[in-house]
Design an enzyme around this catalytic site. Structure first.
Site, PDB file in Angstrom:
ATOM      1  N   HIS A 101      52.632  30.866  77.061  1.00  0.00           N
ATOM      2  CA  HIS A 101      52.689  32.323  77.125  1.00  0.00           C
ATOM      3  C   HIS A 101      51.674  32.758  78.184  1.00  0.00           C
ATOM      4  O   HIS A 101      50.685  32.065  78.433  1.00  0.00           O
ATOM      5  CB  HIS A 101      52.274  32.971  75.806  1.00  0.00           C
ATOM      6  CG  HIS A 101      53.117  32.619  74.625  1.00  0.00           C
ATOM      7  ND1 HIS A 101      52.930  31.466  73.899  1.00  0.00           N
ATOM      8  CD2 HIS A 101      54.133  33.291  74.023  1.00  0.00           C
ATOM      9  CE1 HIS A 101      53.793  31.437  72.896  1.00  0.00           C
ATOM     10  NE2 HIS A 101      54.537  32.529  72.946  1.00  0.00           N
ATOM     11  N   ASP A 104      48.139  32.773  77.009  1.00  0.00           N
ATOM     12  CA  ASP A 104      47.613  31.450  76.653  1.00  0.00           C
ATOM     13  C   ASP A 104      46.765  30.912  77.797  1.00  0.00           C
ATOM     14  O   ASP A 104      45.745  30.258  77.572  1.00  0.00           O
ATOM     15  CB  ASP A 104      48.738  30.439  76.414  1.00  0.00           C
ATOM     16  CG  ASP A 104      49.628  30.773  75.253  1.00  0.00           C
ATOM     17  OD1 ASP A 104      49.193  31.529  74.369  1.00  0.00           O
ATOM     18  OD2 ASP A 104      50.770  30.265  75.224  1.00  0.00           O
ATOM     19  N   GLU A 232      64.837  32.897  71.592  1.00  0.00           N
ATOM     20  CA  GLU A 232      64.475  32.008  70.484  1.00  0.00           C
ATOM     21  C   GLU A 232      64.660  32.744  69.159  1.00  0.00           C
ATOM     22  O   GLU A 232      63.881  33.629  68.829  1.00  0.00           O
ATOM     23  CB  GLU A 232      63.023  31.550  70.638  1.00  0.00           C
ATOM     24  CG  GLU A 232      62.567  30.591  69.562  1.00  0.00           C
ATOM     25  CD  GLU A 232      61.178  30.052  69.828  1.00  0.00           C
ATOM     26  OE1 GLU A 232      60.410  29.917  68.857  1.00  0.00           O
ATOM     27  OE2 GLU A 232      60.855  29.776  71.004  1.00  0.00           O
ATOM     28  N   ASP A 296      62.666  23.859  70.377  1.00  0.00           N
ATOM     29  CA  ASP A 296      61.279  23.762  69.931  1.00  0.00           C
ATOM     30  C   ASP A 296      61.272  22.794  68.756  1.00  0.00           C
ATOM     31  O   ASP A 296      61.736  23.123  67.660  1.00  0.00           O
ATOM     32  CB  ASP A 296      60.742  25.127  69.506  1.00  0.00           C
ATOM     33  CG  ASP A 296      60.108  25.883  70.657  1.00  0.00           C
ATOM     34  OD1 ASP A 296      60.228  25.418  71.805  1.00  0.00           O
ATOM     35  OD2 ASP A 296      59.495  26.936  70.418  1.00  0.00           O
TER      36      ASP A 296
END
Length: 440
Positions: A101, A104, A232, A296
């Site tokens: 992200h 991050d 997602e 994921d």
């Protein structure tokens, strides 16, 4: 610069007889499976957020980890130190990809100007790290859910100024992903949902979300980004109900706004659990709808109602997942990103390696079992037999629209149809799968 993981050179494949906990026992990147290197099949990625951003805090306790880059200090300097450690980790773990992200990898700052300037500096740092290490970006995304401004969502927020701030983050993160050669860009709903219908206009929020996604697609084409856009799905948490509930729900949303040819799905195992589905179901559904993009890889806990994000360790579950993926032709731009974190009590820095090594071995063994299932072809044969009636003249006329409902009623009466149920043989097929799993 001194290595952070100074007791480890690199994780290497040593085979199933090795007792070394810092070695691969099943994942051999160069092993050929169905004519392709294992590394190319699996396309492993490590995530920035759980691995390097989480400090071990939970709802009942403060941070439990002692990470040097999480100590007080100048924000950009700490972000660069975190990048040093992250790429040391990626290199030593032998993962070809990573994911992030925006916040991050870069300090958010106190304003949009600071956010953009900080991110630009860190993109240059990441570009240098990628060049030096050979590690590539699987996907980037924007965190439009953590900051308090997103308490009521980003694209679905009742305030268009919040919507605009989120748009700025997505523009910046997508352009960063493009610059770094990212192969996908992910959109996760985060807080795109509601806590109560008492203050929610469902139609309004759906229209906002649809327009936001249309603008994302427009910007992708404007900047020439060739990667895949991915949504997602997740049913709830942090909101009570999220609009991207599961694969089928997202398909309906994409169809409504004319986006089904533009956006695919990033399926997470733990999110499938929260939606009341199996991981296998969500993967198979995404493939059946033509929306499969990436994974994921993690696991949840069936006894808990929240996103535990544990490392995958079930070969049985993931063999069927890899079977579906292989049948569909494998990954293109997607891969297996480990959206997983060590447990709060796992405070040794090498626990990060143990978690990823076990997960990579699990997926490697699952891949090899799935390949055996593909080569044997028995499951496909059984399914083809079960639906063989649809290859008959009657079946084809129905599917091609050559018979109406009334035509079928007439046909059934004229031919005095009296069909007899044929066994689904579920138990036999479950035994067959166990044969692939456990019989050498």
């Amino acid at each position: 610069m001194q290595a952070y993981f100074d007791q480890l050179d690199r994780v290497r494949y040593e085979g199933s007889k090795s007792s070394n906990p810092l070695a691969f026992h099943h994942y051999n990147p160069d092993e050929l499976v169905l004519g392709k290197r294992m590394e190319e099949h699996l396309r492993f990625a490590a995530c920035y957020w759980h691995t390097f951003c989480w400090n071990g805090a939970d709802m009942f306790g403060v941070g439990a980890f002692n990470r040097p880059w999480q100590q007080p200090g100048e924000a950009l300097a700490l972000a660069k130190r975190k990048a040093d450690v992250a790429f040391e980790f990626f290199h030593k773990l032998h993962v070809p990809f990573y994911c992030f992200h925006d916040v991050d990898v870069s300090p958010e700052g106190a304003s949009l100007k600071e956010y953009i300037n900080n991110f630009a500096q860190m993109v240059d740092v990441l570009a240098g790290k990628q060049e030096e290490s050979g590690v590539k970006l699987l996907w980037g995304t924007a965190n439009c859910f953590t900051n308090p401004r997103y308490g009521a969502g980003a694209a679905t927020n009742p305030d268009p100024e919040v919507f605009s701030w989120a748009a700025t983050q997505v523009v910046t993160a997508m352009e960063a992903t493009h610059k770094l050669g990212g192969e996908n860009y992910v959109l996760w709903g985060g807080r795109e949902g509601y806590e109560t219908l008492l203050n929610t206009d469902l139609r309004q929020e759906r229209e906002q979300l649809g327009r936001f996604m249309q603008m994302v697609v427009e910007h992708k084409h404007k900047i020439g980004f060739q990667g895949t856009l991915l949504i997602e799905p997740k049913p709830q948490e942090p909101t009570k109900h999220q609009y991207d509930y599961d694969a089928a729900t997202v398909y309906g949303f994409l169809k409504q706004f004319g986006l089904e040819k533009e956006i695919k799905l990033n399926i997470e195992a733990n999110h499938a659990t929260l939606a009341g589905h199996s991981f296998h179901h969500e993967i198979a559904t995404a493939i059946a709808l033509g929306l499969f993009g990436s994974v994921d890889a993690n696991r949840g806990d069936a006894q808990l109602g929240w996103d535990t994000d544990q490392f995958p360790n079930s070969v049985e579950e993931n063999a069927l997942v890899m079977y579906e993926i292989l049948k569909a032709g494998g990954f293109t731009t997607g891969g297996l990103n480990f959206d997983a974190k060590v447990r709060r009590q796992s405070t040794d820095k090498y626990d990060l390696f143990y978690g990823h090594i076990g997960a990579m071995d699990t997926m490697a063994l699952a891949l090899k079992i799935a390949a055996r299932m593909i080569e044997d072809g028995e499951l496909d044969k059984r399914i083809a037999q079960r639906y063989s009636g649809w290859n008959s003249e009657l079946g084809q006329q129905i599917l091609k629209g050559q018979m109406s409902l009334a035509d079928l009623a007439k046909y059934a009466q004229e031919h005095n149809l009296s069909p007899v149920h044929q066994s689904g043989r579920q138990e036999q097929l479950e035994n067959l799968v166990n044969h692939y799993l456990f019989d050498k």
